[in-house]
Design an enzyme around this catalytic site. Structure first.
Site, PDB file in Angstrom:
ATOM      1  N   GLY A  22      -6.626  -5.945  -9.588  1.00 57.87           N
ATOM      2  CA  GLY A  22      -7.286  -4.449  -9.210  1.00 57.87           C
ATOM      3  C   GLY A  22      -6.305  -3.456  -9.575  1.00 57.87           C
ATOM      4  O   GLY A  22      -5.324  -3.504 -10.445  1.00 57.87           O
ATOM      5  N   PHE A  68      -1.159   3.453  -8.091  1.00 54.62           N
ATOM      6  CA  PHE A  68      -0.134   3.284  -8.974  1.00 54.62           C
ATOM      7  C   PHE A  68      -0.629   3.166 -10.497  1.00 54.62           C
ATOM      8  O   PHE A  68      -0.179   3.865 -11.409  1.00 54.62           O
ATOM      9  CB  PHE A  68       0.861   2.537  -8.690  1.00 54.62           C
ATOM     10  CG  PHE A  68       1.823   2.555  -7.798  1.00 54.62           C
ATOM     11  CD1 PHE A  68       2.978   3.215  -7.616  1.00 54.62           C
ATOM     12  CD2 PHE A  68       1.406   1.896  -6.178  1.00 54.62           C
ATOM     13  CE1 PHE A  68       3.845   3.456  -6.493  1.00 54.62           C
ATOM     14  CE2 PHE A  68       2.184   2.118  -5.215  1.00 54.62           C
ATOM     15  CZ  PHE A  68       3.606   2.866  -5.383  1.00 54.62           C
ATOM     16  N   GLY A  69      -1.505   2.147 -10.366  1.00 59.05           N
ATOM     17  CA  GLY A  69      -1.785   1.466 -11.743  1.00 59.05           C
ATOM     18  C   GLY A  69      -2.187   0.003 -11.333  1.00 59.05           C
ATOM     19  O   GLY A  69      -2.496  -0.390 -10.538  1.00 59.05           O
ATOM     20  N   ASP A  83      -1.563   6.531   4.473  1.00 56.08           N
ATOM     21  CA  ASP A  83      -2.656   6.330   3.664  1.00 56.08           C
ATOM     22  C   ASP A  83      -3.074   5.120   4.219  1.00 56.08           C
ATOM     23  O   ASP A  83      -3.363   4.075   3.593  1.00 56.08           O
ATOM     24  CB  ASP A  83      -2.406   6.063   2.331  1.00 56.08           C
ATOM     25  CG  ASP A  83      -3.698   6.247   1.414  1.00 56.08           C
ATOM     26  OD1 ASP A  83      -4.620   6.589   1.975  1.00 56.08           O
ATOM     27  OD2 ASP A  83      -3.487   5.790   0.334  1.00 56.08           O
TER      28      ASP A  83
END
Ligand code: NAG
Ligand code: NAG
Ligand code: NAG
Ligand code: NAG
Ligand code: NAG
Ligand code: NAG
Ligand code: NAG
Ligand code: NAG
Ligand code: NAG
Length: 845
Positions: A534, A538-539, A652
């Site tokens: 996924g 971040f990436g 988060d």
């Protein structure tokens, strides 16, 4: 008798049933009528009878352990449905099933006897001959034999003097010096055999008394409690779970003992040594009808007897867990480099007692060393203790013996190598270790001492690449540690928050195995799309498999990502130091050129949001699992907020950041935005608001103020999502639609809370448990941070029956829209639902 009435009026066909029912009722009433709490000489206890204590708290009678036909006499809690035996009279002499009928009788001279047709086993002794004995089961669970005319304490014999594997309130563990009795707990041999098993807990009275857990085989010590410091055992600072307990430690000429009591007798609680060698305390949770373990030991590798050897300090939250006390260095660097510190540390500089130049280094937040070779003098103050220790050349360390109410007094002195020390976050004691003057004064400069070159030759070429990386990293770290010197000031070494913080904010201080990029490329099959799990904040995230078969998740940091190198390093350093079973474990990292990656353990079941919000999966998430997930997240957060070495605020927390392992255990992931706090900072203002909309507390979203209470808010949202299977969409989606919080609030105020429950659970849930969680969720999302509970309180609430929870006030966001501008950090992300997107708001104030 009015129980007859329904029978006489019913048809003849149901008469047999009626008679059975009637017999049943009669037998019940005869049992209750005959429920007595005493055995007298003329009236033994038959196998089909039980004694019940006057207040109904305990019962005594014959029982069969699971899968065992033999009969035992025992005491169990009378008012819980799961028979929980706390004492067994005849552990070694069971009555064979064939030997019925058996009786527990009292002989005229006051000896309890187990009588079956062919045998008669005495179960008690008395020092004095009784003339008119009676045996009585008391409300404390103590079974006493006494003179019938004596009420009160004058027991000639009592079961509390012969504990089996369970300690209940009022019972003592220790040594009765006058009567030469040892009050010890010994595990059952197995779940079906109450005979004494492999493990026992006993009080060791040599030196400063403390409890030890032993394995019978070789009398090996497995675990120690640490000395009693006036308030608690120094090795278990977290064992004060509820205000309802009172702990007592007695050390006088008559006895050395430890006991606990409960202020409210309705609290059902017990301590047990189980047959796998775990000492644990558990509490009965009435609402869930289960035993809830509130504390257990050993818990981690540092609970072993001396994992880091003499003068080694064990810290389970870092890797490697062993380090040396200031002024000491590893005895064999080769072993230490392979993460085996058990041979301990040796002095850098010899002591110089004759010239009286030695001094002491203070080691803070530790338990006290093994007490075998120490002496205690409670009458002496700490200053005098130092003087005495200095004057005796065999004294290696000293500490206060009494730390109650903060005042440190009394004197413990050790006369041998110090072993068994571990580091605590904030609790624990101060220990003063004797050092030579040279080691006290050493504030090593950062430039020198590069002569401690790594011994690269230790690691043979054939060792796996992973091991090589670990060792290399470790040697590098050792070198760094030596370079930076052992302490922050001339004569103290302190493992306080501050020290750790300084250490961790040095940019290069990444304490992690470094993986080679090529190894990661092989593991992820050149970062192939089929291995892509996924897209994170971040990436991309890839699944991989290391050479040794271990599955990993590789989180890459996109070069264009808004998350820069500092956030990356922040996350790396933080996660490396945070280890808890409800946090995702970081296995290592990879920094090569522009590439930065984090290597995590792989989570089979991916993330919670998939299970919650995808109807294909949500049916497989039953209430028990959901409840366990809530508990796990709460524990992980308590660790982050309070128990870890830093105060970490996640910032988060959302369903997508809760990962699930094979057994559906929740693990919190993604600490990229977590912030390190010093010990006293609780709230910080930030101009850069990061987080995910539906989970953000009002004060954070609107004013950029975050604190542990903003995580509590996010946790509350998560709880409500877990109960309802619905996403909280935040206030901005469409003001005409109520968001989840407003919806929950309106159901709650209308008393229709159960309508919230996710239909895919098919009504198979415990309503009171759901309502408890819902109320906790609402308490967590209250508008004002000061109204929200701390996570530690949440964990207590989850363990309680929920009856005494406060009434929540209206949630934040339930009634107002939020006038803020926002800017999405990575607009590349698809916006299927805006809630999925981690957003960054600049200038929210
Ligand atoms: C116990 O069993 C005996 C016979 O074995 C019987 O006479 C007695 O009534 C029973 N007592 C109870 C309380 O059921
Ligand atoms: C008790 O003794 C009788 C006769 O002495 C014997 O037949 C019986 O098997 C014995 N029972 C037990 C349980 O040992
Ligand atoms: C109690 O423990 C001590 C030390 O382990 C031992 O010497 C003594 O024999 C024990 N006493 C009893 C009655 O078991
Ligand atoms: C003891 O606990 C029970 C159940 O939790 C509660 O109902 C009772 O009021 C408590 N009693 C006291 C004296 O606190
Ligand atoms: C003993 O307790 C530990 C910790 O609670 C548990 O993991 C283990 O399964 C228990 N052993 C048995 C045999 O019940
Ligand atoms: C300690 O005393 C010895 C002689 O007993 C002396 O040689 C040495 O230099 C002294 N050390 C210090 C540090 O003063
Ligand atoms: C206590 O001292 C004795 C004698 O010096 C020694 O043999 C023993 O190992 C010491 N025990 C511990 C735990 O250090
Ligand atoms: C030092 O302490 C030990 C242990 O208490 C004692 O045996 C020894 O006599 C003491 N030595 C001096 C010089 O006081
Ligand atoms: C420990 O100190 C406290 C407070 O100074 C005192 O009340 C208590 O009696 C002391 N305990 C012992 C065992 O000396």
């Amino acid at each position: 008798m009015n129980t007859l009435l329904p029978c006489s009026s019913s048809s003849s066909s149901s008469t047999p049933l009626c008679i059975i029912l009637l017999l049943f009722l009669l037998s019940i009433s005869s049992i209750t009528a005959h429920a007595r709490d005493t055995i007298t000489v003329g009236s033994p206890l038959a196998e089909n009878e039980t004694l019940v204590s006057a207040g109904g708290y305990f019962a005594l009678g014959f029982f069969n352990p699971p899968n065992n036909p033999d009969r035992y006499v025992g005491i169990w809690f009378n008012n819980i449905p799961t028979q929980t035996v706390v004492w067994v009279a005849n552990r070694l002499d069971p009555v064979a099933a064939a030997a019925s009928p058996s009786f527990l009788s009292l002989s005229p001279d006051g000896i309890l006897t187990l009588a079956s047709p062919n045998s008669s086993t005495p179960l008690s002794t008395t020092a004095t001959t009784l003339t008119n004995p009676v045996a009585q089961l008391l409300d404390t669970g103590n079974f006493v034999v006494r003179e019938a005319t004596d009420a009160g304490d004058a027991a000639a014999w009592q079961s509390f003097d012969y504990p089996t594997d369970t300690m209940i309130a009022g019972m003592k563990l220790g040594v009765d010096r006058r009567r030469g009795l040892n009050w010890t707990l010994t595990s059952w041999r197995s779940g079906s055999d109450p005979a004494p098993g492999e493990y026992y807990v006993a009080m060791e009275t040599a030196g400063d008394p403390e409890l030890f857990l032993y394995s019978v085989a070789g009398r090996a010590r497995i675990w120690r409690s640490g000395q009693w410091d006036g308030v608690q055992f120094s090795g278990l600072p977290d064992n004060v779970p509820y205000g309802d307990y009172v702990y007592t430690f007695t050390n006088n000429a008559a006895e050395v003992s430890y006991s606990f009591n409960v202020l409210n007798r309705s609290l059902i609680t017990r301590g047990v040594v189980n047959q796998t060698g775990v000492a644990q305390q558990s509490m009965w949770v009435q609402s869930r009808q289960v035993w809830n373990i509130i504390w257990h030991a050993p818990q981690d590798p540092c609970d072993e007897m001396s994992p880091c050897g003499p003068y080694g300090l064990c810290d389970p939250t870092v890797s490697p867990m062993c380090s040396c006390v200031q002024g000491f260095e590893p005895r064999s660097p080769q072993h230490w480099a392979l993460l085996d510190g058990s041979d301990g540390c040796v002095r850098t500089t010899r002591l110089d007692c004759a010239n009286r130049t030695d001094g002491f280094a203070k080691v803070s937040h530790v338990n006290l060393p093994d007490p075998t070779n120490c002496t205690v003098d409670a009458t002496v103050g700490l200053d005098q203790c130092a003087t005495r220790c200095l004057a005796n050349c065999s004294c290696t360390a000293y500490a206060a013996s009494n730390a109650s109410s903060g005042a440190r007094s009394g004197c413990v002195m050790w006369y041998s190598d110090l072993t068994g020390m571990r580091v605590f976050l904030a609790e624990g004691q101060d220990l003063y270790v004797r050092l030579a003057a040279a080691d006290l004064a050493s504030v090593t400069s950062h430039s020198g001492k590069s002569d401690h070159a790594p011994i690269a030759a230790i690691v043979s070429v054939s060792v796996l690449a992973f091991l090589l990386a670990c060792a290399g990293w470790y040697i590098w770290r050792m070198r760094k540690l030596r370079k930076s010197g052992p302490g922050t000031s001339a004569s103290t070494i302190s493992f306080s928050h501050k020290h750790r913080k300084e250490e961790s904010t040095q940019d290069s201080d990444i304490e992690l195995p470094l993986f080679d990029l090529s190894a990661i490329a092989v593991a992820t099959e050149e970062f192939s799309n089929t291995n892509k799990l996924g897209e994170g904040g971040f990436g991309p995230v890839y699944k991989g498999k290391l050479g040794n078969g271990q599955e990993i998740a590789v989180k890459t940091l996109a070069k264009t990502s808004a998350q820069g190198p500092n956030e990356f390093k922040n996350e790396v350093m933080l996660i490396a130091k945070l280890q808890h079973r409800n946090l995702v474990r970081l296995l290592g990292c990879c920094i090569q050129g522009e590439e930065r990656m984090l290597i995590y353990e792989y989570m089979e079941n991916k993330s919670l949001d998939r299970f919650l919000f995808d109807k294909a999966y949500s049916a497989s998430l039953n209430w028990q699992t959901r409840y366990r997930i809530i508990e796990g997240i709460a524990r992980g957060l308590v660790y982050l907020h309070q128990d870890s070495r830093f105060r970490v605020i996640h910032r988060d927390l959302k369903a997508g950041n809760i990962l699930l392992d094979k057994e559906m255990n929740p693990k919190i992931s993604d600490f990229g935005m977590a912030r390190i706090f010093g010990g006293d900072e609780t709230e910080v203002n930030t101009r850069k608001v990061v987080g995910t909309y539906g989970y953000m507390s009002p004060e954070y979203a609107m004013d950029g103020i975050f604190s542990v209470k903003s995580d509590v808010f996010s946790f509350g949202v998560l709880v409500l999502e877990i109960i309802s299977g619905r996403r909280n969409r935040g206030a901005y989606v469409d003001s005409s639609h109520l968001n989840l919080l407003a919806h929950v609030w309106s159901l709650w105020t209308e008393g229709k809370s159960l309508e919230l429950v996710d239909e895919s659970m098919d009504y198979s849930f415990l309503a009171n448990e759901v309502l408890k969680c819902l109320q906790i969720g609402l308490l967590c999302v209250q508008e004002h941070p000061e109204d929200r509970p701390l996570m530690s309180a949440v964990v207590l609430m989850l363990g309680s029956d929920g009856a005494s929870l406060r009434t929540p006030k209206q949630p934040g966001f339930a009634r107002r829209r939020v006038p803020i501008e926002m800017e999405f950090s990575s607009s590349k992300h698809d916006s299927r639902t805006l809630n999925d997107v981690t957003i960054t708001m600049i200038g929210g104030r």
